[in-house]
Design an enzyme around this catalytic site. Structure first.
Site, short mmCIF file in Angstrom:
data_model
loop_
_atom_site.label_atom_id
_atom_site.label_comp_id
_atom_site.label_asym_id
_atom_site.label_seq_id
_atom_site.Cartn_x
_atom_site.Cartn_y
_atom_site.Cartn_z
N ASP A 292 43.54 28.26 45.01
CA ASP A 292 42.76 28.85 45.80
C ASP A 292 41.74 28.77 45.76
O ASP A 292 40.91 28.75 46.79
CB ASP A 292 43.85 30.01 46.73
CG ASP A 292 43.33 30.70 45.40
OD1 ASP A 292 42.93 30.71 44.22
OD2 ASP A 292 43.89 32.17 46.55
N LYS B 114 52.14 29.93 42.49
CA LYS B 114 51.76 31.18 41.69
C LYS B 114 51.36 32.13 42.47
O LYS B 114 50.63 31.54 43.64
CB LYS B 114 50.05 30.74 41.33
CG LYS B 114 49.82 32.46 40.11
CD LYS B 114 48.58 30.94 38.94
CE LYS B 114 47.33 30.94 39.86
NZ LYS B 114 46.44 32.13 40.55
N GLU C 60 49.26 36.50 42.86
CA GLU C 60 48.66 37.76 42.01
C GLU C 60 49.57 39.06 42.23
O GLU C 60 49.60 39.22 42.86
CB GLU C 60 46.48 37.59 42.92
CG GLU C 60 46.19 36.17 42.57
CD GLU C 60 44.62 36.73 43.08
OE1 GLU C 60 44.37 37.35 43.10
OE2 GLU C 60 44.38 35.05 42.45
N GLU D 258 43.98 36.35 33.33
CA GLU D 258 42.22 36.57 33.77
C GLU D 258 41.46 37.08 33.52
O GLU D 258 41.40 38.33 33.87
CB GLU D 258 41.97 35.75 35.53
CG GLU D 258 40.70 35.29 35.39
CD GLU D 258 40.22 34.35 36.78
OE1 GLU D 258 41.34 34.06 37.35
OE2 GLU D 258 39.61 34.70 37.47
O1 KIV Z 1 42.52 29.67 42.22
C1 KIV Z 1 42.59 29.53 40.14
O2 KIV Z 1 41.82 28.10 40.29
C2 KIV Z 1 43.36 29.65 39.62
C3 KIV Z 1 42.64 29.86 38.26
C4 KIV Z 1 41.14 29.50 38.21
C5 KIV Z 1 43.82 30.29 37.66
O3 KIV Z 1 43.68 30.80 39.70
#
Ligand code: KIV
Length: 289
Positions: free
Chosen positions: A67, A136, A138, A205
């Site tokens: 994102d 993915k 968070e 991260e």
């Molecule tokens: O959105 C993204 O690019 C990410 C990475 C930096 C892990 O979540």
């Protein structure tokens, strides 16, 4: 409009087709960590477009449609305004442009936090519209129920702990996390919760290095570091950061090139050619037969 792509109608993918390769699967990615050890670290980069996916795919194990496209592609101030429509459109482009890498798509802010059911609706839409194999999201402890719900229903989930950019307003900025004992304990608990809930891998991260190392040693699933540690099971960067598209690079980015200067110098050369009528030259114009 003309295009440099030819469409392969059999696969709906943009050509040129590289040598046939089998796409990496979630189980194959998990198997790279055996008995707590990853001999060959996982290589992950972000990609948001079909052409970038074509260029990065042969070198990567995982392409992340992050994102972060909110800032990188759309010039937004954070990832918060990114929508499911944006993720679905860019995700589909990256799947069309890649053959080898596992494609993982970020769930945007507001599309999954309310309930496991909301997350399932959003994730299933992303997967159906893009052809990607995983999403993915968070969060660790707070998202454990959701990760479990999705994983048990055929949606592989990559977790994301430590500095979680969608929580920028709660965190107060993008600074590294884990500098106090309480914060360290929270990040470790988040990583463990994501893994216990069924995540197939977890991004760590922007944390103090010892935390990334401890989680890598304690989790049986691969850890992917960004501002983590070289001892993580893999690494990820925003491709435009490591290519040098931006003047400002955070500490955890290694700038491998200066693509911003290449583009700027090339545009200046083109502009000078147009203004002096050197372009188009004889080779670029059509003559009567
Ligand atoms: O959105 C993204 O690019 C990410 C990475 C930096 C892990 O979540």
């Amino acid at each position: 409009m003309s295009t440099t792509f030819q469409l392969d109608t059999a696969t709906s993918r943009a050509n040129p087709t590289p040598a046939p390769m089998k796409r990496l699967t979630v189980p194959k990615v998990m198997q790279r960590k055996k008995d707590g050890v990853t001999e060959e670290p996982l290589v992950m980069l972000t990609a948001y477009t079909a052409r970038m996916a074509q260029l990065l795919d042969p070198h990567c194990d995982i392409l992340l449609v992050g994102d972060s496209l909110g800032q990188v592609i759309y010039g937004l101030p954070s990832t918060l305004p990114v929508t499911l429509d944006m993720m679905a459109a860019h995700g589909a482009a990256v799947v069309r442009g890649s053959y080898h890498s596992l494609v993982v798509i970020d769930m945007p802010f507001g599309s999954y936090e309310a309930s496991p059911q909301q997350a399932f609706e959003s994730a299933s839409r992303i997967m159906a519209e893009t052809g990607a194999a995983a999403v993915k999201l968070e969060g660790g402890v707070a998202m454990a129920e959701t990760i479990s719900f999705l994983s048990q229903r055929g949606i592989p989930v990559m977790g994301h702990v430590g500095l979680t950019p969608q929580a920028v307003n709660a965190l107060g900025g993008y600074m590294a996390r884990g500098r106090s004992e309480a914060e360290e304990a929270r990040i470790v608990a988040d990583g463990k919760a994501a893994a216990d809930a069924g995540a197939f891998a977890v991004v760590i991260e922007g944390v103090v290095e010892d935390i990334a190392i401890a989680l890598t040693e304690q989790l049986s699933i691969p850890t992917i570091g960004i501002g983590g540690s070289a001892r993580c099971d893999g690494q990820v960067l925003v491709a435009e950061d490591m290519l040098g598209m931006f003047e400002r690079t955070p500490r955890f980015v290694k700038r491998y090139n200066d693509i911003a200067s290449v583009i700027s110098d090339t545009a200046a050369e083109y502009a000078a050619d147009v203004r002096s009528r050197r372009f188009p030259g004889d080779e670029q114009v059509y003559k009567a037969k």
